[in-house]
Design a protein around this motif. Structure first.
Motif, PDB file in Angstrom:
ATOM      1  N   ARG A 184     -56.805  -9.432  34.232  1.00 25.78           N
ATOM      2  CA  ARG A 184     -56.286  -8.079  34.894  1.00 25.78           C
ATOM      3  C   ARG A 184     -55.013  -7.609  34.299  1.00 25.78           C
ATOM      4  O   ARG A 184     -54.237  -8.538  33.894  1.00 25.78           O
ATOM      5  CB  ARG A 184     -56.189  -8.693  36.232  1.00 25.78           C
ATOM      6  CG  ARG A 184     -55.225  -9.692  36.585  1.00 25.78           C
ATOM      7  CD  ARG A 184     -55.676 -10.087  38.234  1.00 25.78           C
ATOM      8  NE  ARG A 184     -54.668 -11.036  38.467  1.00 25.78           N
ATOM      9  CZ  ARG A 184     -55.064 -12.470  38.926  1.00 25.78           C
ATOM     10  NH1 ARG A 184     -56.382 -12.664  39.077  1.00 25.78           N
ATOM     11  NH2 ARG A 184     -54.184 -13.295  39.242  1.00 25.78           N
ATOM     12  N   PRO A 185     -54.469  -6.382  34.605  1.00 26.89           N
ATOM     13  CA  PRO A 185     -53.324  -5.999  33.994  1.00 26.89           C
ATOM     14  C   PRO A 185     -52.227  -6.460  34.548  1.00 26.89           C
ATOM     15  O   PRO A 185     -50.884  -6.579  34.065  1.00 26.89           O
ATOM     16  CB  PRO A 185     -53.497  -4.618  33.855  1.00 26.89           C
ATOM     17  CG  PRO A 185     -54.605  -4.152  35.000  1.00 26.89           C
ATOM     18  CD  PRO A 185     -55.457  -5.490  34.917  1.00 26.89           C
ATOM     19  N   TYR A 186     -52.361  -6.563  35.984  1.00 22.37           N
ATOM     20  CA  TYR A 186     -51.157  -6.897  36.896  1.00 22.37           C
ATOM     21  C   TYR A 186     -51.288  -8.349  37.521  1.00 22.37           C
ATOM     22  O   TYR A 186     -52.159  -8.440  37.591  1.00 22.37           O
ATOM     23  CB  TYR A 186     -50.711  -5.749  37.781  1.00 22.37           C
ATOM     24  CG  TYR A 186     -50.421  -4.460  36.975  1.00 22.37           C
ATOM     25  CD1 TYR A 186     -48.984  -4.373  36.514  1.00 22.37           C
ATOM     26  CD2 TYR A 186     -51.208  -3.520  36.890  1.00 22.37           C
ATOM     27  CE1 TYR A 186     -48.878  -3.305  35.704  1.00 22.37           C
ATOM     28  CE2 TYR A 186     -50.899  -2.309  36.062  1.00 22.37           C
ATOM     29  CZ  TYR A 186     -49.712  -2.289  35.416  1.00 22.37           C
ATOM     30  OH  TYR A 186     -49.491  -1.224  34.785  1.00 22.37           O
ATOM     31  N   MET A 187     -50.133  -8.687  37.981  1.00 21.37           N
ATOM     32  CA  MET A 187     -50.218 -10.028  38.764  1.00 21.37           C
ATOM     33  C   MET A 187     -51.355 -10.026  40.010  1.00 21.37           C
ATOM     34  O   MET A 187     -51.727 -11.250  39.848  1.00 21.37           O
ATOM     35  CB  MET A 187     -48.784 -10.470  39.444  1.00 21.37           C
ATOM     36  CG  MET A 187     -47.633 -10.750  38.463  1.00 21.37           C
ATOM     37  SD  MET A 187     -47.948 -12.250  37.550  1.00 21.37           S
ATOM     38  CE  MET A 187     -46.681 -12.591  36.551  1.00 21.37           C
ATOM     39  N   HIS A 206     -45.705  -8.740  30.247  1.00 18.03           N
ATOM     40  CA  HIS A 206     -43.989  -8.540  30.280  1.00 18.03           C
ATOM     41  C   HIS A 206     -43.736  -7.250  29.616  1.00 18.03           C
ATOM     42  O   HIS A 206     -42.791  -6.418  30.098  1.00 18.03           O
ATOM     43  CB  HIS A 206     -43.486  -9.694  29.503  1.00 18.03           C
ATOM     44  CG  HIS A 206     -41.972  -9.700  29.630  1.00 18.03           C
ATOM     45  ND1 HIS A 206     -41.224  -9.126  28.869  1.00 18.03           N
ATOM     46  CD2 HIS A 206     -41.115 -10.228  30.627  1.00 18.03           C
ATOM     47  CE1 HIS A 206     -39.881  -8.995  29.294  1.00 18.03           C
ATOM     48  NE2 HIS A 206     -40.116 -10.182  30.262  1.00 18.03           N
ATOM     49  N   GLU A 207     -44.656  -6.820  28.450  1.00 20.91           N
ATOM     50  CA  GLU A 207     -44.115  -5.260  27.692  1.00 20.91           C
ATOM     51  C   GLU A 207     -44.454  -4.360  28.520  1.00 20.91           C
ATOM     52  O   GLU A 207     -43.639  -3.351  28.543  1.00 20.91           O
ATOM     53  CB  GLU A 207     -44.785  -5.533  26.542  1.00 20.91           C
ATOM     54  CG  GLU A 207     -44.223  -4.475  25.290  1.00 20.91           C
ATOM     55  CD  GLU A 207     -44.938  -4.712  23.942  1.00 20.91           C
ATOM     56  OE1 GLU A 207     -45.384  -3.756  23.473  1.00 20.91           O
ATOM     57  OE2 GLU A 207     -45.212  -5.992  23.633  1.00 20.91           O
ATOM     58  N   ARG A 208     -45.654  -4.521  29.154  1.00 17.58           N
ATOM     59  CA  ARG A 208     -46.566  -3.531  30.190  1.00 17.58           C
ATOM     60  C   ARG A 208     -45.248  -3.099  31.283  1.00 17.58           C
ATOM     61  O   ARG A 208     -44.877  -1.872  31.623  1.00 17.58           O
ATOM     62  CB  ARG A 208     -47.629  -3.881  30.539  1.00 17.58           C
ATOM     63  CG  ARG A 208     -48.488  -2.739  31.137  1.00 17.58           C
ATOM     64  CD  ARG A 208     -49.879  -3.284  31.242  1.00 17.58           C
ATOM     65  NE  ARG A 208     -50.285  -4.371  31.618  1.00 17.58           N
ATOM     66  CZ  ARG A 208     -50.921  -5.267  30.645  1.00 17.58           C
ATOM     67  NH1 ARG A 208     -51.020  -5.126  29.599  1.00 17.58           N
ATOM     68  NH2 ARG A 208     -51.134  -6.603  31.176  1.00 17.58           N
ATOM     69  N   VAL A 209     -44.845  -4.104  31.860  1.00 22.54           N
ATOM     70  CA  VAL A 209     -44.041  -4.088  32.989  1.00 22.54           C
ATOM     71  C   VAL A 209     -42.550  -3.393  32.605  1.00 22.54           C
ATOM     72  O   VAL A 209     -41.923  -2.679  33.375  1.00 22.54           O
ATOM     73  CB  VAL A 209     -44.067  -5.431  33.923  1.00 22.54           C
ATOM     74  CG1 VAL A 209     -43.065  -5.460  34.921  1.00 22.54           C
ATOM     75  CG2 VAL A 209     -45.334  -5.499  34.622  1.00 22.54           C
TER      76      VAL A 209
END
Ligand SMILES: N[C@@H](CCC(=O)N[C@@H](CS)C(=O)NCC(=O)O)C(=O)O
Length: 204
Positions: free
Chosen positions: A152-155, A193-196
């Motif tokens: 998944r892309p997010y936490m 980390h890069e995405r956020v």
């Protein structure tokens, strides 16, 4: 409203990012934490725990605890939602955020207070075994995150949430000040980390 802040610290940063995501502006008041201002009688009247951040509302009342402050702000400005709206989203975001706080931020904090920077202040008795154990728990949690962020892309799922803010602030703090940067081979964690970090709010 005012936010009692201390720029270098991870918890006030969580609230600054949250405010930026909500496009809300408050006055930022720097607290002299190195000088002990947060343990003064005047500050303890705002937050008996003697910690930053603290939100001061326009009527002079106070809310401390990063998540409690963020919940107050979400209630004031519900959009965009960072705690979720459906029962499932609300539950998953709460779950992810609590596990990040309890299972990752807590050992990072133990490694920090038993590490060289806090050690030099002489404020805490250093326990090397606690530091080593906490470092191991943090690294184990990083590996878990790497597996989950492959799916998944997010936490907490498909949407950016308060859990991503918690994760980012704690991992950046651990990397910069606790010598606990995630291993480079944890590619899913680094892609997250890069995405956020690309979000303008994270510069707050
Ligand atoms: N659970 C609190 C933790 C707050 C906290 O630990 N703040 C740190 C800065 S990141 C602090 O004030 N440290 C100074 C001290 O404990 O003496 C929250 O989520 O806001």
């Amino acid at each position: 409203m005012k936010l009692y802040d201390w720029t270098p610290a991870p918890n006030p940063r969580r609230v600054r990012i949250f405010l930026a995501e909500k496009e809300m502006e408050v006055e930022l008041v720097q607290v002299d934490v190195l000088g002990g201002e947060h343990k003064s009688e005047a500050f303890l009247a705002k937050n008996p725990s003697g910690k930053v951040p603290v939100l001061e509302l326009d009527d002079g009342t106070h809310v401390a605890e990063s998540v409690a402050i963020c919940r107050t702000l979400e209630a004031m400005r519900p959009e965009p939602s960072l705690f979720g709206t459906t029962p499932f989203e609300l539950g998953r975001i709460e779950m992810a955020n609590r596990q990040l706080e309890l299972e990752m931020a807590t050992p990072i904090g133990i490694a920090w207070v038993n590490g060289p920077i806090v050690g030099r202040t002489g404020r805490f008795q250093q326990i090397p075994e606690a530091k080593a154990q906490a470092e191991g728990a943090t690294r184990k949690f990083y590996r878990r995150l790497d597996r989950e962020l492959g799916e998944r892309p997010y936490m907490a799922g498909e949407q950016f949430s308060v859990a991503d803010i918690t994760g980012l602030c704690m991992i950046d703090f651990a990397s910069e000040l606790v010598a606990l940067e995630p291993d480079r081979e944890l590619s899913n964690l680094w892609a997250w980390h890069e995405r956020v970090s690309a979000r303008p709010s994270t510069k707050a």
